[in-house]
Design an enzyme around this catalytic site. Structure first.
Site, PDB file in Angstrom:
ATOM      1  N   GLY A  14      30.213  46.272  -4.042  1.00  0.00           N
ATOM      2  CA  GLY A  14      31.482  46.956  -4.138  1.00  0.00           C
ATOM      3  C   GLY A  14      31.930  48.055  -3.491  1.00  0.00           C
ATOM      4  N   MET A  94      31.864  35.829  -3.270  1.00  0.00           N
ATOM      5  CA  MET A  94      31.261  34.772  -2.632  1.00  0.00           C
ATOM      6  C   MET A  94      31.473  33.273  -2.952  1.00  0.00           C
ATOM      7  SD  MET A  94      29.496  36.756  -0.659  1.00  0.00           S
ATOM      8  CE  MET A  94      27.920  35.648   0.014  1.00  0.00           C
ATOM      9  N   HIS A 113      36.213  39.870   6.339  1.00  0.00           N
ATOM     10  CA  HIS A 113      34.854  39.070   6.745  1.00  0.00           C
ATOM     11  C   HIS A 113      34.166  39.931   7.703  1.00  0.00           C
ATOM     12  CE1 HIS A 113      32.469  35.591   7.286  1.00  0.00           C
ATOM     13  NE2 HIS A 113      32.796  35.922   8.648  1.00  0.00           N
TER      14      HIS A 113
HETATM   15  C1  GRF Z   1      31.352  42.639   3.107  1.00  0.00           C
HETATM   16  O1  GRF Z   1      30.447  42.749   4.288  1.00  0.00           O
HETATM   17  C2  GRF Z   1      32.469  41.720   3.293  1.00  0.00           C
HETATM   18  O2  GRF Z   1      32.736  41.510   4.849  1.00  0.00           O
HETATM   19  C3  GRF Z   1      31.849  40.476   2.850  1.00  0.00           C
HETATM   20  O3  GRF Z   1      31.040  40.762   1.891  1.00  0.00           O
HETATM   21  C4  GRF Z   1      30.663  42.225   1.990  1.00  0.00           C
HETATM   22  C5  GRF Z   1      31.077  42.917   0.683  1.00  0.00           C
HETATM   23  O4  GRF Z   1      30.467  44.230   0.654  1.00  0.00           O
HETATM   24  N1  GRF Z   1      32.922  39.488   2.681  1.00  0.00           N
HETATM   25  P1  GRF Z   1      30.953  44.988  -0.656  1.00  0.00           P
HETATM   26  O5  GRF Z   1      30.528  44.251  -1.736  1.00  0.00           O
HETATM   27  O6  GRF Z   1      32.310  45.544  -0.457  1.00  0.00           O
HETATM   28  O7  GRF Z   1      29.951  46.331  -0.384  1.00  0.00           O
END
Ligand code: GRF
Length: 195
Positions: A14, A94, A113
């Site tokens: 997050g 995911m 991404h």
């Molecule tokens: C990020 O690196 C984003 O690009 C990818 O998933 C990761 C999420 O990280 N889609 P977080 O949960 O926001 O720390």
């Protein structure tokens, strides 16, 4: 203009949600998170939202790992609609997004991404960049469509790959760029600059 109401969906720690919240709380970004939803009960997203009194939604989908069943995704659409969110923000979500969400929020679902798309779609994009030996990678904010990281690109930020980088150091540098880029792009939505 009123703050843009957003629903944030994520599966992981997050940190992007945290950067959006910080920008919103500092007044730099005119968005109001009205729902945080996660398919991972341990996600940092849910605890962050709970601490701030933002409504949460724990998505339960034991049957599939890479998508939601139609029934569960339809229920999620219902929750997002009830929240009044105008934009659905994927932040480390995911699973593939399917028709219920895509049809309910056309051009109103965005994702971040960790690569310069169209290079390195899919999982562990920073590891793909290291393995390919590129000198520059980065992150991309894009509209979500039915493909894997294929939607129209809204904005990108470049990040250098440095000598001696490991997967961890490179991912951390990309995440710093993500934490700047996502609030910037959401600012454009909040000013209704993106059709
Ligand atoms: C990020 O690196 C984003 O690009 C990818 O998933 C990761 C999420 O990280 N889609 P977080 O949960 O926001 O720390």
């Amino acid at each position: 203009m009123k703050p843009l109401k957003i629903a944030v969906l994520g599966s992981g720690k997050g940190s992007n949600f945290r950067s959006i919240l910080s920008a919103a709380m500092s007044g730099a970004l005119r968005v109001r998170p009205v729902l945080a939803a996660s398919d991972n009960a341990g996600s940092g997203l849910l605890s962050l939202a709970e601490n701030l009194g933002i409504e949460t939604c724990a998505i339960e989908e034991p049957r599939y790992r890479t998508r939601l069943s139609l029934e569960v995704e339809n229920a999620l659409v219902g929750r997002i609609r009830e929240s009044g969110a105008e934009l659905v923000v994927l932040a480390g979500y995911m699973r593939m997004v399917k028709q219920p969400l895509l049809e309910a929020f056309p051009r109103r679902i965005v994702n971040i991404h960790p690569s310069l798309l169209p290079a390195f779609p899919g999982l562990d994009a920073w590891k793909q960049a290291l393995a390919a030996g590129v000198e520059t990678t980065g992150c991309t904010v894009h509209f979500v469509d039915a493909g894997m990281d294929t939607g129209e690109i809204i904005a990108q930020s470049e990040v250098p790959v440095l000598p001696g980088d490991t997967a961890e150091t490179l991912h951390a540098r990309i995440q710093e760029a993500e934490h700047r880029l996502y609030p910037e792009v959401l600012g454009r939505f909040s000013r209704r600059e993106l059709p």
